[in-house]
Design a protein around this motif. Structure first.
Motif, PDB file in Angstrom:
ATOM      1  N   LEU A  26     -42.444 -31.293 -15.128  1.00 53.81           N
ATOM      2  CA  LEU A  26     -42.408 -31.513 -16.567  1.00 53.81           C
ATOM      3  C   LEU A  26     -42.089 -30.222 -17.308  1.00 53.81           C
ATOM      4  CD1 LEU A  26     -43.011 -33.476 -18.979  1.00 53.81           C
ATOM      5  CD2 LEU A  26     -45.346 -32.608 -18.883  1.00 53.81           C
ATOM      6  N   CYS A  27     -42.698 -29.129 -16.881  1.00 54.58           N
ATOM      7  CA  CYS A  27     -42.424 -27.828 -17.499  1.00 54.58           C
ATOM      8  C   CYS A  27     -40.974 -27.403 -17.271  1.00 54.58           C
ATOM      9  CB  CYS A  27     -43.378 -26.767 -16.962  1.00 54.58           C
ATOM     10  SG  CYS A  27     -45.083 -26.973 -17.495  1.00 54.58           S
ATOM     11  N   LYS A  28     -40.470 -27.641 -16.072  1.00 50.56           N
ATOM     12  CA  LYS A  28     -39.081 -27.271 -15.789  1.00 50.56           C
ATOM     13  C   LYS A  28     -38.105 -28.124 -16.603  1.00 50.56           C
ATOM     14  CE  LYS A  28     -39.460 -24.955 -11.440  1.00 50.56           C
ATOM     15  NZ  LYS A  28     -39.270 -23.621 -11.958  1.00 50.56           N
ATOM     16  N   ILE A  29     -38.369 -29.419 -16.719  1.00 52.95           N
ATOM     17  CA  ILE A  29     -37.501 -30.297 -17.512  1.00 52.95           C
ATOM     18  C   ILE A  29     -37.546 -29.896 -18.977  1.00 52.95           C
ATOM     19  CG2 ILE A  29     -37.240 -32.679 -18.337  1.00 52.95           C
ATOM     20  CD1 ILE A  29     -38.054 -33.561 -15.489  1.00 52.95           C
ATOM     21  N   ALA A  30     -38.746 -29.573 -19.476  1.00 52.26           N
ATOM     22  CA  ALA A  30     -38.855 -29.105 -20.866  1.00 52.26           C
ATOM     23  C   ALA A  30     -38.099 -27.803 -21.055  1.00 52.26           C
ATOM     24  CB  ALA A  30     -40.325 -28.932 -21.244  1.00 52.26           C
ATOM     25  N   GLY A  31     -38.126 -26.935 -20.060  1.00 49.09           N
ATOM     26  CA  GLY A  31     -37.362 -25.689 -20.140  1.00 49.09           C
ATOM     27  C   GLY A  31     -35.861 -25.929 -20.190  1.00 49.09           C
ATOM     28  N   VAL A  32     -35.378 -26.882 -19.395  1.00 48.53           N
ATOM     29  CA  VAL A  32     -33.949 -27.207 -19.403  1.00 48.53           C
ATOM     30  C   VAL A  32     -33.553 -27.810 -20.750  1.00 48.53           C
ATOM     31  CG1 VAL A  32     -32.200 -28.719 -18.379  1.00 48.53           C
ATOM     32  CG2 VAL A  32     -33.768 -27.463 -16.914  1.00 48.53           C
ATOM     33  N   LEU A  33     -34.357 -28.766 -21.243  1.00 46.29           N
ATOM     34  CA  LEU A  33     -34.052 -29.366 -22.546  1.00 46.29           C
ATOM     35  C   LEU A  33     -34.148 -28.339 -23.668  1.00 46.29           C
ATOM     36  CD1 LEU A  33     -35.851 -32.808 -22.216  1.00 46.29           C
ATOM     37  CD2 LEU A  33     -33.410 -32.310 -22.012  1.00 46.29           C
ATOM     38  N   GLY A  34     -35.115 -27.425 -23.564  1.00 45.89           N
ATOM     39  CA  GLY A  34     -35.218 -26.348 -24.542  1.00 45.89           C
ATOM     40  C   GLY A  34     -34.022 -25.425 -24.502  1.00 45.89           C
ATOM     41  N   GLY A  35     -33.521 -25.156 -23.300  1.00 49.17           N
ATOM     42  CA  GLY A  35     -32.318 -24.332 -23.171  1.00 49.17           C
ATOM     43  C   GLY A  35     -31.092 -25.005 -23.760  1.00 49.17           C
ATOM     44  N   ILE A  36     -30.979 -26.296 -23.532  1.00 47.39           N
ATOM     45  CA  ILE A  36     -29.843 -27.032 -24.094  1.00 47.39           C
ATOM     46  C   ILE A  36     -29.910 -27.042 -25.618  1.00 47.39           C
ATOM     47  CG2 ILE A  36     -28.823 -29.340 -24.298  1.00 47.39           C
ATOM     48  CD1 ILE A  36     -29.588 -29.763 -21.332  1.00 47.39           C
ATOM     49  N   PHE A 119     -35.596 -26.530 -35.463  1.00 44.71           N
ATOM     50  CA  PHE A 119     -35.492 -27.629 -34.507  1.00 44.71           C
ATOM     51  C   PHE A 119     -34.817 -27.207 -33.208  1.00 44.71           C
ATOM     52  CE2 PHE A 119     -35.709 -30.206 -38.495  1.00 44.71           C
ATOM     53  CZ  PHE A 119     -37.001 -30.657 -38.279  1.00 44.71           C
ATOM     54  N   GLY A 120     -33.989 -26.210 -33.250  1.00 37.85           N
ATOM     55  CA  GLY A 120     -33.355 -25.728 -32.029  1.00 37.85           C
ATOM     56  C   GLY A 120     -34.335 -25.044 -31.097  1.00 37.85           C
ATOM     57  N   ASN A 121     -35.335 -24.390 -31.658  1.00 36.89           N
ATOM     58  CA  ASN A 121     -36.327 -23.689 -30.843  1.00 36.89           C
ATOM     59  C   ASN A 121     -37.588 -24.493 -30.599  1.00 36.89           C
ATOM     60  OD1 ASN A 121     -35.111 -21.108 -30.325  1.00 36.89           O
ATOM     61  ND2 ASN A 121     -35.241 -20.765 -32.525  1.00 36.89           N
ATOM     62  N   ALA A 122     -37.675 -25.696 -31.145  1.00 36.74           N
ATOM     63  CA  ALA A 122     -38.898 -26.490 -31.011  1.00 36.74           C
ATOM     64  C   ALA A 122     -39.195 -26.848 -29.560  1.00 36.74           C
ATOM     65  CB  ALA A 122     -38.797 -27.753 -31.858  1.00 36.74           C
ATOM     66  N   ILE A 123     -38.183 -27.250 -28.802  1.00 36.44           N
ATOM     67  CA  ILE A 123     -38.422 -27.641 -27.409  1.00 36.44           C
ATOM     68  C   ILE A 123     -38.694 -26.415 -26.548  1.00 36.44           C
ATOM     69  CG2 ILE A 123     -37.498 -28.908 -25.437  1.00 36.44           C
ATOM     70  CD1 ILE A 123     -35.817 -30.509 -27.366  1.00 36.44           C
ATOM     71  N   ALA A 124     -38.058 -25.303 -26.846  1.00 37.20           N
ATOM     72  CA  ALA A 124     -38.357 -24.069 -26.115  1.00 37.20           C
ATOM     73  C   ALA A 124     -39.792 -23.629 -26.391  1.00 37.20           C
ATOM     74  CB  ALA A 124     -37.377 -22.974 -26.512  1.00 37.20           C
ATOM     75  N   PHE A 125     -40.231 -23.778 -27.624  1.00 39.48           N
ATOM     76  CA  PHE A 125     -41.620 -23.464 -27.956  1.00 39.48           C
ATOM     77  C   PHE A 125     -42.570 -24.438 -27.258  1.00 39.48           C
ATOM     78  CE2 PHE A 125     -45.445 -23.497 -30.578  1.00 39.48           C
ATOM     79  CZ  PHE A 125     -45.688 -22.150 -30.712  1.00 39.48           C
ATOM     80  N   ALA A 126     -42.178 -25.711 -27.186  1.00 39.03           N
ATOM     81  CA  ALA A 126     -42.997 -26.712 -26.497  1.00 39.03           C
ATOM     82  C   ALA A 126     -43.125 -26.391 -25.010  1.00 39.03           C
ATOM     83  CB  ALA A 126     -42.404 -28.097 -26.695  1.00 39.03           C
ATOM     84  N   THR A 127     -42.095 -25.800 -24.429  1.00 37.37           N
ATOM     85  CA  THR A 127     -42.187 -25.364 -23.028  1.00 37.37           C
ATOM     86  C   THR A 127     -43.264 -24.300 -22.876  1.00 37.37           C
ATOM     87  OG1 THR A 127     -39.834 -25.817 -22.744  1.00 37.37           O
ATOM     88  CG2 THR A 127     -40.877 -24.416 -21.099  1.00 37.37           C
ATOM     89  N   GLY A 128     -43.303 -23.366 -23.810  1.00 38.57           N
ATOM     90  CA  GLY A 128     -44.359 -22.361 -23.786  1.00 38.57           C
ATOM     91  C   GLY A 128     -45.732 -22.973 -23.970  1.00 38.57           C
ATOM     92  N   VAL A 129     -45.831 -23.983 -24.820  1.00 36.23           N
ATOM     93  CA  VAL A 129     -47.113 -24.663 -25.023  1.00 36.23           C
ATOM     94  C   VAL A 129     -47.542 -25.377 -23.750  1.00 36.23           C
ATOM     95  CG1 VAL A 129     -48.235 -26.537 -26.288  1.00 36.23           C
ATOM     96  CG2 VAL A 129     -46.860 -24.868 -27.514  1.00 36.23           C
ATOM     97  N   LEU A 130     -46.604 -26.018 -23.054  1.00 35.96           N
ATOM     98  CA  LEU A 130     -46.942 -26.688 -21.791  1.00 35.96           C
ATOM     99  C   LEU A 130     -47.460 -25.693 -20.760  1.00 35.96           C
ATOM    100  CD1 LEU A 130     -44.026 -29.257 -21.401  1.00 35.96           C
ATOM    101  CD2 LEU A 130     -46.435 -29.750 -21.792  1.00 35.96           C
ATOM    102  N   TYR A 131     -46.819 -24.540 -20.676  1.00 32.91           N
ATOM    103  CA  TYR A 131     -47.319 -23.516 -19.755  1.00 32.91           C
ATOM    104  C   TYR A 131     -48.682 -22.989 -20.211  1.00 32.91           C
ATOM    105  CZ  TYR A 131     -43.296 -23.166 -16.700  1.00 32.91           C
ATOM    106  OH  TYR A 131     -42.336 -23.428 -15.768  1.00 32.91           O
TER     107      TYR A 131
END
Length: 167
Positions: A26-36, A119-131
């Motif tokens: 889940l963290c890796k998928i969030a990281g990929v989506l955050g990168g995109i 909104f572009g950084n929201a998923i990248a921030f969510a990846t940090g929150v998941l970690y």
């Protein structure tokens, strides 16, 4: 694949961080989506004349590159040092990744606060929150908690000299 390479690949995955396999994915998928999302929003943010927007867009594209490099190094096969960086990033504890990813995601927002950067950084921030949530550890089960509470109650009764039995 030789036995040395197999041993090195099994050692690269830290098992002592307390993350289950599905949460790690889940963290890796969030990281990929955050990168995109960072890459697309960063390029879109660069289409302007405001220098702060351009700087924030370039930083967002850099965030996307770092997220891809750390989370899915097979996407960066054309870069020689990608596997070394990914192996080093896998050795970080979840709280270190959390601070790193959240800090990377907040910087462009501070540079140029707009919907694109937010909104572009929201998923990248969510990846940090998941970690960050992974660094808190697993939740205990109810049976163990009840057993500890019962033991604590028994210890308190012994300390005070009361047993709870009617006199």
């Amino acid at each position: 694949m030789s036995s040395e390479e197999a041993a090195a690949s099994t050692k690269s995955t830290p098992e002592d961080d307390g993350m289950t396999w599905w949460y790690r994915w889940l963290c890796k998928i969030a990281g990929v989506l955050g990168g995109i999302s960072c890459a697309i929003s960063g390029v879109w943010n660069c289409v302007t004349v405001n220098p702060l927007n351009i700087a924030a867009g370039v930083w967002m594209v850099l965030n996307a590159f770092v997220l891809f490099l750390c989370e899915v190094p097979f996407c960066c096969q054309f870069i020689e040092f990608a596997n070394a960086v990914a192996a080093r990033a896998d050795k970080f504890k979840p709280w270190q990744k959390s601070f790193f990813y959240c800090g990377m995601a907040l910087f462009p927002i501070f540079l140029s606060f707009s919907f694109t950067t937010l909104f572009g950084n929201a998923i990248a921030f969510a990846t940090g929150v998941l970690y960050g949530l992974a660094s808190l550890g697993k939740k205990g089960d109810a049976v163990t908690y009840a057993r500890l509470q019962h033991q604590k109650q028994g210890d308190e009764e012994r300390m005070t000299g009361t047993t709870g039995a009617p006199e």
